[in-house]
Write a protein that holds these residues in place. Structure first.
Motif, mmCIF file in Angstrom:
data_model
loop_
_atom_site.group_PDB
_atom_site.id
_atom_site.type_symbol
_atom_site.label_atom_id
_atom_site.label_comp_id
_atom_site.label_asym_id
_atom_site.label_seq_id
_atom_site.Cartn_x
_atom_site.Cartn_y
_atom_site.Cartn_z
ATOM 1 N N GLY A 140 73.795 -20.315 0.419
ATOM 2 C CA GLY A 140 73.065 -19.441 -0.714
ATOM 3 C C GLY A 140 71.596 -19.808 -0.608
ATOM 4 O O GLY A 140 71.247 -20.494 0.147
ATOM 5 N N VAL A 141 70.914 -19.035 -1.277
ATOM 6 C CA VAL A 141 69.631 -19.158 -1.394
ATOM 7 C C VAL A 141 69.254 -18.838 -2.594
ATOM 8 O O VAL A 141 69.746 -18.038 -3.360
ATOM 9 N N LEU A 142 68.350 -19.691 -3.423
ATOM 10 C CA LEU A 142 67.854 -19.485 -4.712
ATOM 11 C C LEU A 142 67.297 -18.349 -4.889
ATOM 12 O O LEU A 142 66.404 -17.745 -4.350
ATOM 13 N N ASP A 143 67.765 -17.819 -6.117
ATOM 14 C CA ASP A 143 67.248 -16.549 -6.670
ATOM 15 C C ASP A 143 66.405 -16.873 -7.770
ATOM 16 O O ASP A 143 65.416 -16.620 -8.045
ATOM 17 N N ASP A 144 67.038 -17.880 -8.639
ATOM 18 C CA ASP A 144 66.192 -18.432 -9.855
ATOM 19 C C ASP A 144 66.778 -19.346 -10.353
ATOM 20 O O ASP A 144 68.077 -19.694 -10.033
ATOM 21 N N ALA A 145 66.123 -20.369 -11.115
ATOM 22 C CA ALA A 145 66.635 -21.725 -11.657
ATOM 23 C C ALA A 145 65.913 -21.731 -13.138
ATOM 24 O O ALA A 145 64.358 -21.543 -13.089
ATOM 25 N N ASP A 146 66.613 -21.969 -14.259
ATOM 26 C CA ASP A 146 65.883 -22.206 -15.572
ATOM 27 C C ASP A 146 66.672 -22.962 -16.372
ATOM 28 O O ASP A 146 67.752 -23.228 -16.482
ATOM 29 N N LEU A 147 65.607 -24.090 -16.965
ATOM 30 C CA LEU A 147 66.319 -24.947 -18.005
ATOM 31 C C LEU A 147 66.434 -24.256 -19.314
ATOM 32 O O LEU A 147 65.423 -23.749 -19.886
ATOM 33 N N ASP A 148 67.472 -24.350 -19.511
ATOM 34 C CA ASP A 148 67.998 -23.631 -20.836
ATOM 35 C C ASP A 148 68.741 -24.744 -21.914
ATOM 36 O O ASP A 148 69.257 -25.665 -21.399
ATOM 37 N N GLU A 149 68.848 -24.385 -23.076
ATOM 38 C CA GLU A 149 69.814 -25.002 -23.907
ATOM 39 C C GLU A 149 70.689 -23.969 -24.796
ATOM 40 O O GLU A 149 70.220 -22.917 -25.032
ATOM 41 N N GLU A 150 71.983 -24.399 -24.293
ATOM 42 C CA GLU A 150 72.901 -23.448 -24.873
ATOM 43 C C GLU A 150 74.056 -24.067 -25.541
ATOM 44 O O GLU A 150 74.298 -25.344 -25.012
ATOM 45 N N ASN A 151 74.461 -23.808 -26.827
ATOM 46 C CA ASN A 151 75.361 -24.593 -27.653
ATOM 47 C C ASN A 151 74.898 -26.003 -27.737
ATOM 48 O O ASN A 151 75.581 -26.921 -27.804
ATOM 49 N N GLY A 152 73.587 -26.410 -27.913
ATOM 50 C CA GLY A 152 72.959 -27.620 -28.013
ATOM 51 C C GLY A 152 73.145 -28.637 -26.829
ATOM 52 O O GLY A 152 72.743 -29.668 -26.982
ATOM 53 N N ARG A 153 73.394 -27.872 -25.701
ATOM 54 C CA ARG A 153 73.327 -28.747 -24.344
ATOM 55 C C ARG A 153 72.215 -28.083 -23.457
ATOM 56 O O ARG A 153 72.144 -27.046 -23.413
ATOM 57 N N LEU A 154 71.560 -29.081 -22.944
ATOM 58 C CA LEU A 154 70.311 -28.807 -22.140
ATOM 59 C C LEU A 154 70.942 -29.004 -20.625
ATOM 60 O O LEU A 154 71.770 -29.417 -20.208
ATOM 61 N N GLN A 155 70.784 -27.466 -19.953
ATOM 62 C CA GLN A 155 71.243 -27.160 -18.736
ATOM 63 C C GLN A 155 70.420 -26.518 -17.738
ATOM 64 O O GLN A 155 69.611 -25.709 -18.127
ATOM 65 N N TRP A 156 70.643 -26.432 -16.739
ATOM 66 C CA TRP A 156 69.961 -25.618 -15.527
ATOM 67 C C TRP A 156 70.942 -24.705 -15.354
ATOM 68 O O TRP A 156 72.207 -24.701 -15.047
ATOM 69 N N GLU A 157 70.294 -23.370 -15.583
ATOM 70 C CA GLU A 157 71.142 -22.159 -14.836
ATOM 71 C C GLU A 157 70.628 -21.587 -13.544
ATOM 72 O O GLU A 157 69.381 -21.519 -13.477
ATOM 73 N N VAL A 158 71.274 -21.949 -12.496
ATOM 74 C CA VAL A 158 70.869 -21.501 -11.221
ATOM 75 C C VAL A 158 71.644 -20.382 -10.822
ATOM 76 O O VAL A 158 72.840 -20.520 -10.713
ATOM 77 N N ASN A 159 70.918 -19.313 -10.169
ATOM 78 C CA ASN A 159 71.604 -18.478 -9.645
ATOM 79 C C ASN A 159 71.061 -18.206 -8.171
ATOM 80 O O ASN A 159 70.037 -18.461 -7.649
ATOM 81 N N LEU A 160 72.315 -18.138 -7.467
ATOM 82 C CA LEU A 160 72.025 -18.013 -5.683
ATOM 83 C C LEU A 160 72.372 -16.556 -5.481
ATOM 84 O O LEU A 160 73.274 -15.771 -6.054
#
Length: 176
Positions: A140-160
């Motif tokens: 894979g190669v990175l398309d995008d990555a965002d630091l988000d909060e979902e349902n009170g949990r901090l997470q990275w959403e990484v799209n390849l």
């Protein structure tokens, strides 16, 4: 002591040890003074990835230009070969563009308290999250990555994407 500080201290200790070992192994009779400074940016703790994604160089360029910054968003421009990267520095968010040569230009500055707080609470860096995603999908190669909060949990959403630019995987990686 924060995880970032601990990582910086460990990196400085390793650098000093390696430098001293190299000096000790030298056949030269010259004396050398070895100095080491703690880096302002912690090194990644994730393993290196073969055929490293060019986004890693873009991240390095941003963190060199904005010492102490915390990346909260990265988006690869499919057509222009550059990255749009948002980095929190102090209480501001810098909207940056990094070209393929590693040149960093500032497009905008803003203040978004929520993004600043998320950045301060994240213990996993953008680079480490991306490396984890690439370990799971080595082609894979990175398309995008965002630091988000979902349902009170901090997470990275990484799209390849795959090598042809098609969607490959969407991963959610805990950021703390």
């Amino acid at each position: 002591m924060s995880i970032l500080t601990i990582r910086a201290i460990k990196l400085a200790a390793v650098a000093t040890s390696v430098s001293l070992a190299l000096v000790a192994c030298s056949n030269s009779t010259d004396t050398a003074t070895v100095t080491s400074e703690a880096p302002t940016q912690p090194a990644s703790t994730a393993p290196a990835v073969a055929g490293e994604d060019p986004v890693i160089a873009a991240i390095d360029a941003v963190l060199t230009a904005h010492s102490g910054g915390i990346i909260v968003s990265i988006d690869r421009d499919n057509r222009g070969g550059h990255y749009d990267i948002d980095v929190v520095v102090g209480d501001e968010i810098f909207d940056l563009t990094v070209d393929s040569a590693g040149n960093v230009t500032e497009d905008d500055r803003e203040s978004d308290r929520d993004d600043v707080i998320k950045a301060q609470n994240a213990t996993l860096t953008a680079e480490d999250a991306i490396r984890q995603a690439l370990i799971q999908h080595p082609d894979g190669v990175l398309d995008d990555a965002d630091l988000d909060e979902e349902n009170g949990r901090l997470q990275w959403e990484v799209n390849l994407d795959d090598q042809s630019g098609n969607d490959l995987a969407e991963l959610k990686i805990a950021a703390n």
